[in-house]
Write a protein that holds these residues in place. Sequence first.
Motif, PDB file in Angstrom:
ATOM      1  N   LYS A 120      24.660 -64.605  62.659  1.00 51.30           N
ATOM      2  CA  LYS A 120      26.156 -64.492  61.816  1.00 51.30           C
ATOM      3  C   LYS A 120      26.143 -65.242  60.517  1.00 51.30           C
ATOM      4  CE  LYS A 120      30.828 -65.929  62.657  1.00 51.30           C
ATOM      5  NZ  LYS A 120      31.813 -67.037  62.749  1.00 51.30           N
ATOM      6  N   ALA A 121      24.815 -65.958  60.378  1.00 54.22           N
ATOM      7  CA  ALA A 121      24.630 -66.482  58.984  1.00 54.22           C
ATOM      8  C   ALA A 121      24.023 -65.493  58.090  1.00 54.22           C
ATOM      9  CB  ALA A 121      23.819 -67.801  58.956  1.00 54.22           C
ATOM     10  N   GLN A 122      23.250 -64.641  58.679  1.00 54.63           N
ATOM     11  CA  GLN A 122      22.601 -63.647  58.105  1.00 54.63           C
ATOM     12  C   GLN A 122      23.247 -62.395  57.770  1.00 54.63           C
ATOM     13  OE1 GLN A 122      18.862 -62.517  59.530  1.00 54.63           O
ATOM     14  NE2 GLN A 122      18.063 -61.617  57.852  1.00 54.63           N
ATOM     15  N   HIS A 123      24.105 -61.925  58.700  1.00 59.57           N
ATOM     16  CA  HIS A 123      25.057 -60.685  58.668  1.00 59.57           C
ATOM     17  C   HIS A 123      26.280 -60.879  58.934  1.00 59.57           C
ATOM     18  CE1 HIS A 123      20.743 -58.929  58.945  1.00 59.57           C
ATOM     19  NE2 HIS A 123      20.808 -59.690  60.224  1.00 59.57           N
ATOM     20  N   ASP A 124      27.300 -61.722  58.208  1.00 57.82           N
ATOM     21  CA  ASP A 124      28.536 -62.261  58.763  1.00 57.82           C
ATOM     22  C   ASP A 124      29.154 -61.030  59.449  1.00 57.82           C
ATOM     23  OD1 ASP A 124      30.580 -64.158  58.955  1.00 57.82           O
ATOM     24  OD2 ASP A 124      31.149 -63.817  57.001  1.00 57.82           O
ATOM     25  N   PHE A 125      29.863 -61.490  60.424  1.00 60.38           N
ATOM     26  CA  PHE A 125      30.651 -60.783  61.550  1.00 60.38           C
ATOM     27  C   PHE A 125      31.729 -61.559  62.213  1.00 60.38           C
ATOM     28  CE2 PHE A 125      27.075 -62.493  64.152  1.00 60.38           C
ATOM     29  CZ  PHE A 125      27.867 -62.855  65.292  1.00 60.38           C
ATOM     30  N   VAL A 126      32.491 -61.068  62.780  1.00 55.88           N
ATOM     31  CA  VAL A 126      33.797 -61.205  63.340  1.00 55.88           C
ATOM     32  C   VAL A 126      33.600 -61.440  64.790  1.00 55.88           C
ATOM     33  CG1 VAL A 126      35.998 -61.390  64.061  1.00 55.88           C
ATOM     34  CG2 VAL A 126      35.273 -60.622  61.782  1.00 55.88           C
ATOM     35  N   PRO A 127      33.269 -62.281  65.598  1.00 54.66           N
ATOM     36  CA  PRO A 127      32.698 -62.263  67.152  1.00 54.66           C
ATOM     37  C   PRO A 127      33.907 -62.195  68.073  1.00 54.66           C
ATOM     38  CG  PRO A 127      32.719 -64.444  66.421  1.00 54.66           C
ATOM     39  CD  PRO A 127      33.122 -63.723  65.051  1.00 54.66           C
ATOM     40  N   LEU A 128      33.493 -61.416  69.145  1.00 58.95           N
ATOM     41  CA  LEU A 128      34.692 -61.639  70.224  1.00 58.95           C
ATOM     42  C   LEU A 128      33.601 -61.532  71.666  1.00 58.95           C
ATOM     43  CD1 LEU A 128      37.415 -61.122  71.723  1.00 58.95           C
ATOM     44  CD2 LEU A 128      37.067 -58.681  71.456  1.00 58.95           C
TER      45      LEU A 128
END
Length: 189
Positions: free
Chosen positions: A99-107
Amino acid sequence: MSLPHLIIVSGPSGVGKTTLAQRLGKDLHLPVLHRDGMMEKLYDALEMQPETRHPLLNSASFQLTYYMTGILLDAGQSLILEATLSRPERSTPEFLALKAQHDFVPLQIACGGDGDVIMQRFLARIKASDRHPCHRDSRLVTTKPEAILRGYHPTMDIGGDVIPLDMTDPAALDYEALLSRVRAHLNLL
């Protein structure tokens, strides 16, 4: 540009994660990465045998899965990742680093259910002739049966929503409601 979404389908072995992830991938038109699939490809490429399986195969398959996930996220591609993530103390830092490297929205879709029922499905799967030999399922049953019998795995603290899903009776699953909820998460409605 909006952030890509990472849908993580996890839960105990034999709960139905792969079937669910494949169905969601088809209906949502998203790529699906299966950690077990990565392990099978590595096993075959390295020409391993069940009795000589390298002890680092599990770790290597997870690292390859995280790497491939990062490539897709870096391209802005939403995706589904399916894996047994029974140890959040190990998987949480990996997903936070992603997430820090490739920001995304998690589910997270946390599959689980009655442990005895899941164990019966798992035992039936062991007998299947098409099950890949790299999994060593019978070893899991004898060394770590509690990983299946508890019925659920803890979720990761990585932000985003968590959808708990009872997979005890897959026929009773309200798939359309789940699909609608995931579409809403992806802003596809």
